[in-house]
Design a protein around this motif. Structure first.
Motif, PDB file in Angstrom:
ATOM      1  N   THR A   1     -92.156  -7.363 -38.939  1.00  0.00           N
ATOM      2  CA  THR A   1     -92.331  -8.786 -39.264  1.00  0.00           C
ATOM      3  C   THR A   1     -92.100  -9.027 -40.743  1.00  0.00           C
ATOM      4  O   THR A   1     -91.453 -10.006 -41.139  1.00  0.00           O
ATOM      5  CB  THR A   1     -93.739  -9.255 -38.863  1.00  0.00           C
ATOM      6  N   ARG A   2     -92.609  -8.122 -41.583  1.00  0.00           N
ATOM      7  CA  ARG A   2     -92.399  -8.242 -43.024  1.00  0.00           C
ATOM      8  C   ARG A   2     -90.914  -8.163 -43.365  1.00  0.00           C
ATOM      9  O   ARG A   2     -90.402  -8.930 -44.178  1.00  0.00           O
ATOM     10  CB  ARG A   2     -93.166  -7.138 -43.751  1.00  0.00           C
TER      11      ARG A   2
ATOM     12  N   SER B   1     -88.330  -8.865 -41.409  1.00  0.00           N
ATOM     13  CA  SER B   1     -87.556  -9.993 -40.883  1.00  0.00           C
ATOM     14  C   SER B   1     -87.877 -11.305 -41.594  1.00  0.00           C
ATOM     15  O   SER B   1     -86.960 -12.075 -41.915  1.00  0.00           O
ATOM     16  CB  SER B   1     -87.787 -10.135 -39.378  1.00  0.00           C
ATOM     17  N   THR B   2     -89.149 -11.570 -41.824  1.00  0.00           N
ATOM     18  CA  THR B   2     -89.521 -12.847 -42.431  1.00  0.00           C
ATOM     19  C   THR B   2     -89.451 -12.847 -43.947  1.00  0.00           C
ATOM     20  O   THR B   2     -89.121 -13.857 -44.573  1.00  0.00           O
ATOM     21  CB  THR B   2     -90.944 -13.251 -42.001  1.00  0.00           C
ATOM     22  N   GLY B   3     -89.753 -11.714 -44.554  1.00  0.00           N
ATOM     23  CA  GLY B   3     -89.777 -11.661 -46.014  1.00  0.00           C
ATOM     24  C   GLY B   3     -88.463 -11.251 -46.648  1.00  0.00           C
ATOM     25  O   GLY B   3     -88.197 -11.585 -47.808  1.00  0.00           O
TER      26      GLY B   3
ATOM     27  N   GLY C   1     -85.333 -11.101 -44.588  1.00  0.00           N
ATOM     28  CA  GLY C   1     -84.177 -11.546 -43.806  1.00  0.00           C
ATOM     29  C   GLY C   1     -83.464 -10.451 -43.051  1.00  0.00           C
ATOM     30  O   GLY C   1     -82.281 -10.567 -42.741  1.00  0.00           O
TER      31      GLY C   1
ATOM     32  N   HIS D   1     -82.339  -8.207 -39.967  1.00  0.00           N
ATOM     33  CA  HIS D   1     -82.189  -8.306 -38.508  1.00  0.00           C
ATOM     34  C   HIS D   1     -82.890  -7.126 -37.856  1.00  0.00           C
ATOM     35  O   HIS D   1     -82.641  -5.968 -38.214  1.00  0.00           O
ATOM     36  CB  HIS D   1     -80.722  -8.315 -38.120  1.00  0.00           C
TER      37      HIS D   1
END
Length: 333
Positions: free
Chosen positions: A288-289, A291-293, A295, A297
Motif C-alpha cells: 500500500t505504501r 502504490s499510494t506513496g 505510484g 504498480h
C-alpha cells in the motif's frame, strides 16, 4: 464476441477436451485452469492456448490417458512423472499435500517432468497464496529464445512466477517470461502478416528482424539482453535440471510431431507465518505504501479484479475461437 458464464465456459472446455481424447480428470483440470486464466484476463494462456492442447491431444503430443506417477524422495519433496500428460493435473493431485508439507516443514518443493507445457504459470503460485503460502514456480519447454551471445534458440520462454498473500487484499502476483514477448504474440502477428517491434526476435541467420514470419524461423530474444538470458538459464536449471525433465534443446515441439515436449515444472511453497506471524499484514502495509506513496504498480491486483468481475459477468471469447473449439467438441477438430 460470445459471452459465457464461468460454469458454461468450463463445460464447453470439458466437452472439447473429452472429444479430443482427454480422460475425465484431465479434462476437468485443464478446463478449470483455462477458465481461470481467461477470467484473470490472461488471454494468451486461456482459450486461445486451449486449441494447442486440443490439437496436441489428437496428434499424440499429450497422452490423454496419462496416469501421473508420484514419489516423495524426502519429507518435504514431491516428485511426479506426468506420463506424457498435462502439468495441471499432476499439480492438482498433489496440491493439498504440497500445502500441508509447507505448513509442516516451513518449505516444500514440487518437481514434475514429462509433461506438456504448463499453461498459465501464475496459476500455480496464486493458488498457494490463497492458502497463505508464498509460491515460486519455474517451467520450461521447447527451445524458442536465444541465449546470451548466441543467435539460435536454446531456451523456452522460461517464465518465473511468484505470489505472496497479503491481508485483506489480492495476493501479490508476478508472472513473466524470460523472453521479450510471449511466443503466441509473434505467432499471431505472423498469421496476420504484420510486423513485430524491434528487439523481439532474430531471423534464422541470427540477425535482428521485424518480420514475424522470419522470426518464426529464427529465435525470440530474451528481455534485457544478457541479464534476461541469464534468468532463462536459471529457470532452465530450476525447471528441467531439478525435475529431471528435458532440457529445452532436447524438447520436441509443442505444436508439431507426435512426442510430448517432456517439459519440467518446479514449484516451491513457503509458509511465511512460521517465520513472521504478521507477514500478511506487513506485506499489505508495504505494498500500500509503494502504490499510494510512490505510484508503484503492484502486480496481481488487476488480475484479481478481473477474476471477480468474471464471476458475475462471465467471459467473452471471439466467435471464430468459439467455432474452432466447437469443432473439437463435435469431433471435427
Amino acid at each position: 464476441m460470445v459471452t459465457f458464464s464461468l460454469t458454461a465456459a468450463h463445460a464447453f472446455a470439458v466437452a472439447a477436451l473429452t472429444s479430443a481424447g482427454a480422460n475425465a480428470a484431465m479434462a476437468a483440470s485443464l478446463a478449470r485452469a483455462t477458465v481461470d486464466a481467461e477470467a484473470r484476463s490472461s488471454h494468451a494462456v486461456g482459450f486461445s492456448h486451449l486449441v494447442d492442447y486440443l490439437e496436441s491431444l489428437l496428434a499424440g503430443r499429450i497422452n490423454g490417458k496419462a496416469e501421473p506417477r508420484r514419489t516423495d524422495p524426502a519429507p518435504a519433496l514431491i516428485r511426479i512423472d506426468a506420463d506424457g500428460g498435462i502439468a495441471q493435473l499432476s499439480f492438482d493431485l498433489a496440491f493439498d499435500d504440497l500445502a500441508e508439507k509447507a505448513r509442516t516443514f516451513g518449505i516444500a518443493l514440487f518437481a514434475q517432468a514429462n509433461s506438456y507445457t504448463s499453461g498459465e504459470l501464475g496459476d500455480y503460485v496464486f493458488r498457494l497464496a490463497e492458502q497463505g503460502l508464498v509460491g515460486l514456480a519455474a517451467t520450461n519447454g521447447p527451445a524458442l529464445i536465444a541465449g546470451s551471445g548466441g543467435g539460435k534458440p536454446v531456451y523456452c520462454t522460461n517464465p518465473l512466477a511468484f505470489a505472496a498473500p497479503r491481508k485483506g487484499a489480492a495476493p501479490l502476483l508476478i508472472d513473466q517470461s524470460s523472453s521479450a514477448t510471449a511466443f503466441v504474440n509473434i505467432r499471431e502477428t505472423a498469421a496476420r502478416g504484420e510486423q513485430i517491434p524491434p528487439g523481439w526476435a532474430v531471423d534464422a541467420q541470427g540477425q535482428p528482424t521485424t518480420d514475424a514470419t522470419e522470426a518464426m524461423k529464427g529465435a525470440m530474444r530474451a528481455f534485457g539482453g544478457a541479464r534476461g538470458a541469464n534468468i532463462a538459464l536459471m529457470v532452465e536449471v530450476l525447471a528441467a535440471g531439478v525435475s529431471g525433465a528435458n532440457w529445452s534443446l532436447d524438447a520436441p515441439g509443442f505444436a508439431n510431431g507426435e512426442q510430448t515436449p517432456g517439459s519440467g515444472l518446479t514449484v516451491i511453497a513457503i509458509a511465511p507465518s512460521l517465520l513472521d506471524e504478521g507477514f500478511e499484514d506487513r506485506l499489505d502495509i508495504q505494498l500500500t505504501r509503494l502504490s499510494t506513496g510512490y505510484g508503484i504498480h503492484i502486480p496481481g491486483a488487476s488480475k484479481f479484479a478481473s477474476s471477480i468481475t468474471a464471476h458475475s459477468d462471465g467471459i467473452r471469447l471471439p466467435s471464430a475461437l468459439v467455432s474452432r473449439i466447437s469443432a473439437f467438441a463435435k469431433g471435427h477438430g
